[in-house]
Write an enzyme that holds these catalytic residues in place. Structure first.
Site, PDB file in Angstrom:
ATOM      1  CD1 TRP A 183      -3.126   1.215   0.779  1.00  0.00           C
ATOM      2  CD2 TRP A 183      -1.572   2.515   1.724  1.00  0.00           C
ATOM      3  NE1 TRP A 183      -3.669   2.476   0.945  1.00  0.00           N
ATOM      4  CE2 TRP A 183      -2.737   3.296   1.522  1.00  0.00           C
ATOM      5  CE3 TRP A 183      -0.462   3.119   2.306  1.00  0.00           C
ATOM      6  CZ2 TRP A 183      -2.816   4.638   1.873  1.00  0.00           C
ATOM      7  CZ3 TRP A 183      -0.539   4.463   2.652  1.00  0.00           C
ATOM      8  CH2 TRP A 183      -1.707   5.211   2.439  1.00  0.00           C
ATOM      9  CE1 TYR A 205      -1.623   8.611  -0.296  1.00  0.00           C
ATOM     10  CE2 TYR A 205       0.429   8.891   0.917  1.00  0.00           C
ATOM     11  CZ  TYR A 205      -0.826   9.349   0.554  1.00  0.00           C
ATOM     12  OH  TYR A 205      -1.275  10.541   1.042  1.00  0.00           O
ATOM     13  CG  ASP A 251      -7.161   2.963   0.582  1.00  0.00           C
ATOM     14  OD1 ASP A 251      -6.332   3.436   1.373  1.00  0.00           O
ATOM     15  OD2 ASP A 251      -8.317   3.408   0.420  1.00  0.00           O
TER      16      ASP A 251
END
Length: 502
Positions: A423, A427, A443
Site C-alpha cells: 500500500w 501511495y 486500501d
C-alpha cells in the site's frame, strides 16, 4: 499528434481553447509559432505547420509569439499512456537531470539505451531531450522577463542558463534581439512582491477541483511545515543549503500563482517543477475523465467532480516518513505525530519572511532522522526503527524516490525499504513518482467505495481485476473513489445524527 491538419486548422480558426497546450501553429511567412488561441489574424492554410509541442516548433526554427506567449500555455502530459519512459524522462529533465549530466546518464537512470530514448523523444515530442531542456529554459526566461522585475542577470540565473553570455546569445539568436528588448512597459506586472519574493503564474487545463485539492492537502498538512488557509496553500521548502517558503493560490484564466521566497534564484526551475507536480498541473482532466467515464461505476463520480487531480508530493522522503507514521493510526493522529517530529528534529526558519503565519520549520533531513531517537516521540519501537532505516537508505541512495523503468520496478524497489509495504509503495508511486497508473488496491477506502448494493466489498484481487479497464489512469480512479467514500461517510454521519435527533 492525434489530429489531422484540417482539424488543427479549424481549431485555430475558431481559437478553440480546448486545444491550448495540445498543439502549436507555426507560420512559415513570419517564422513565428503561436498557441491556437492567438488573437492575431488567422494565417492562410498553406502558410502554417502544426506541432504537438513548443519544443518541436522551436526545433524547426520558429520563435515564440510575443502576443499569445506560448510559454504561458498549459504544459499537458499528452504523451502519458503512450510512452511512460518519455513521461519519466521529462520529470527528470524538469528536476535538472540534464543540467549536470548528459543524455546517456539520463537513459541509464531510466533503464533504456541512449538511442532508444532519443527515438522515443522524436516520436512523441518531435525533439531531442537536450532540445526539450533548452526550450524549457528559454520559455521560463521569457516568462520571467515579461512577468517579473528581475534583472536580466537574475533571469538568466533563475532560468538555469550557465552564464549571462549564453543567455544573451540564445535570445539574440532566437528573437534577433537582446532579452531586455522583450521587456516592454505595457507587459510589466507588479508580481515581484518585495521581500525577496518572486511570483510566477502557471497554467493548467480546466476544469480544476481546487477545493478537493486543498481539502486533501489540508487533512495531511504537517504543522510547522504546511498551512492551508482559505484558498491558499503554503509550505516551507529546503533545496541544497537554502531554506524558504512557497505559497500557491488560484488566479483567473485557469492559472495558479506561485510566490517563492528563497535565497537562491538558481533553484527556481526545480521549485516550479515541484509545484507542477504537487498540483498536477500537467493533467488533461477531459481526456482522463472521458476514459474513466466508460465504467458505469465511475461515470457519475467523474461527472460530479470533473476537475479532480492526483495531489503530488513536495519531497519523496517527507512523503514516505508521513506514510510510515500513518500506518495503523488515523490521518489526524499521523499529522500530529509528524508535527512532533518536525518540532523535535526539523530546522527552524531563521525569521519570518512575510509568508503565511504558521510556517516555522523545514522538514528534517534524512541524515538528521537517521541518527535521531525518534522513539522518544511516542511511537512503537518497530515504527521508529523503520523510520531510521528509511532515512539511512535515503542517505545511501538520494535517488531512491526517482523514476524507474516501470511502475512494477518502482514498487519492488520501494518495498525493499523497511516499513514500506504494498500500500505504502503504491501511495508513494502515485504522489511522488507521479505514476498515473499507481493503485493501492488494498486500501480500505477504495474497497468500501466499490461495495455493491448489499454492502459487500470486493477483495483487493477482485478490485485489481475490475481496475484493468481503468488503465493507464488508475491513480485518478482512486481519487474519485476516495472522494466518493468520504462523501458517503459524511452522508452516513448526517443520517445517523438525524435519527438520533428524531
Amino acid at each position: 499528434m492525434d489530429l489531422d491538419d484540417d482539424a488543427c486548422y479549424r481549431a485555430i480558426q475558431t481559437r478553440d481553447a480546448r486545444f491550448d497546450g495540445r498543439l502549436f501553429v507555426a507560420v512559415k511567412t513570419t517564422g513565428i509559432y503561436c498557441r491556437p488561441i492567438c488573437p492575431a489574424r488567422t494565417p492562410r492554410r498553406e502558410n502554417v505547420l502544426f506541432f504537438s509541442t513548443a519544443t518541436a516548433a522551436q526545433g524547426a526554427g520558429f520563435r515564440p509569439c510575443l502576443r499569445c506567449r506560448p510559454e504561458t500555455s498549459p504544459d499537458l502530459a499528452a504523451w502519458r499512456g503512450t510512452s511512460n519512459t518519455v513521461s519519466r524522462a521529462l520529470a527528470l529533465i524538469e528536476s535538472g537531470a540534464l543540467d549536470a549530466a548528459d543524455v546517456e546518464a539520463l537513459a541509464d537512470r531510466l533503464g533504456v539505451g541512449e538511442r532508444q530514448l532519443r527515438r522515443l523523444f522524436r516520436q512523441h515530442l518531435g525533439a531531442s531531450p537536450v532540445a526539450v531542456a533548452q526550450t524549457r529554459r528559454v520559455l521560463l526566461a521569457k516568462q520571467l522577463i515579461h512577468d517579473t522585475q528581475l534583472s536580466m542577470a537574475q533571469v538568466a540565473l533563475a532560468a538555469g542558463f550557465g552564464s549571462v553570455r549564453r543567455f544573451n546569445e540564445t535570445f539574440q539568436q532566437l528573437f534577433d534581439r537582446p532579452p531586455i528588448a522583450l521587456r516592454r512597459s505595457r507587459t510589466m506586472q507588479a508580481v515581484s512582491t518585495g521581500g525577496g519574493a518572486v511570483s510566477v503564474t502557471l497554467a493548467y487545463r480546466p476544469p480544476y477541483d481546487w477545493s478537493a485539492m486543498l481539502a486533501f492537502l489540508a487533512a495531511r498538512a504537517i504543522p510547522g511545515v504546511e498551512v492551508v488557509s482559505g484558498d491558499r496553500y503554503a509550505r516551507t521548502i529546503a533545496i541544497g543549503d537554502g531554506k524558504g517558503t512557497l505559497m500557491i493560490e488560484p488566479t483567473a484564466n485557469a492559472r495558479v500563482k506561485a510566490t517563492v521566497r528563497f535565497p537562491h534564484l538558481r533553484a527556481l526551475p526545480t521549485i516550479i517543477a515541484r509545484v507542477r507536480r504537487v498540483f498536477d498541473l500537467a493533467a488533461d482532466p477531459v481526456a482522463i475523465g472521458a476514459h474513466l467515464a466508460q465504467d458505469p461505476t465511475l461515470a457519475p463520480l467523474v461527472a460530479a467532480r470533473p476537475g479532480l487531480r492526483v495531489p503530488g508530493a513536495w519531497d519523496g522522503f517527507e512523503l514516505a516518513v508521513r506514510a510510515v507514521l500513518g500506518q495503523q493510526i488515523t490521518v489526524a493522529a499521523a499529522t500530529g505525530l509528524a508535527g512532533k517530529l518536525v518540532r523535535a528534529h526539523g530546522e527552524a526558519l531563521p525569521s519570518p519572511d512575510g509568508a503565511m503565519p504558521g510556517l516555522t520549520h523545514v522538514f528534517p533531513a534524512p541524515g538528521t532522522l537517521a541518527a535521531a531517537d525518534v522513539a522518544a516521540l511516542g511511537m512503537p519501537g518497530a515504527r521508529a526503527a523503520a523510520l531510521r532505516s528509511l532515512a539511512a537508505a535515503v542517505v545511501a541512495d538520494p535517488l531512491i524516490f526517482g523514476p524507474r523503468r516501470s511502475l512494477d520496478e518502482a514498487i519492488a524497489r520501494l518495498q525493499s525499504l523497511a516499513g514500506v509495504g504494498e500500500w505504502t509503495a503504491q501511495y508513494i508511486a502515485m504522489r511522488e513518482l507521479r505514476e498515473p497508473d499507481a493503485f493501492p488496491a488494498s486500501d480500505i477506502g477504495l474497497l468500501r467505495a466499490m461495495a455493491d448494493g448489499a454492502g459487500t466489498r470486493p477483495s483487493p484481487a477482485q478490485l485489481l481485476a475490475r481496475a484493468e479497464s481503468w488503465r493507464p489512469w488508475r491513480a485518478y480512479a482512486a481519487l474519485h473513489l476516495w472522494a466518493a467514500d468520504a462523501r458517503n461517510a459524511i452522508i452516513d454521519k448526517e443520517t445517523t445524527d438525524a435519527r438520533r435527533a428524531a
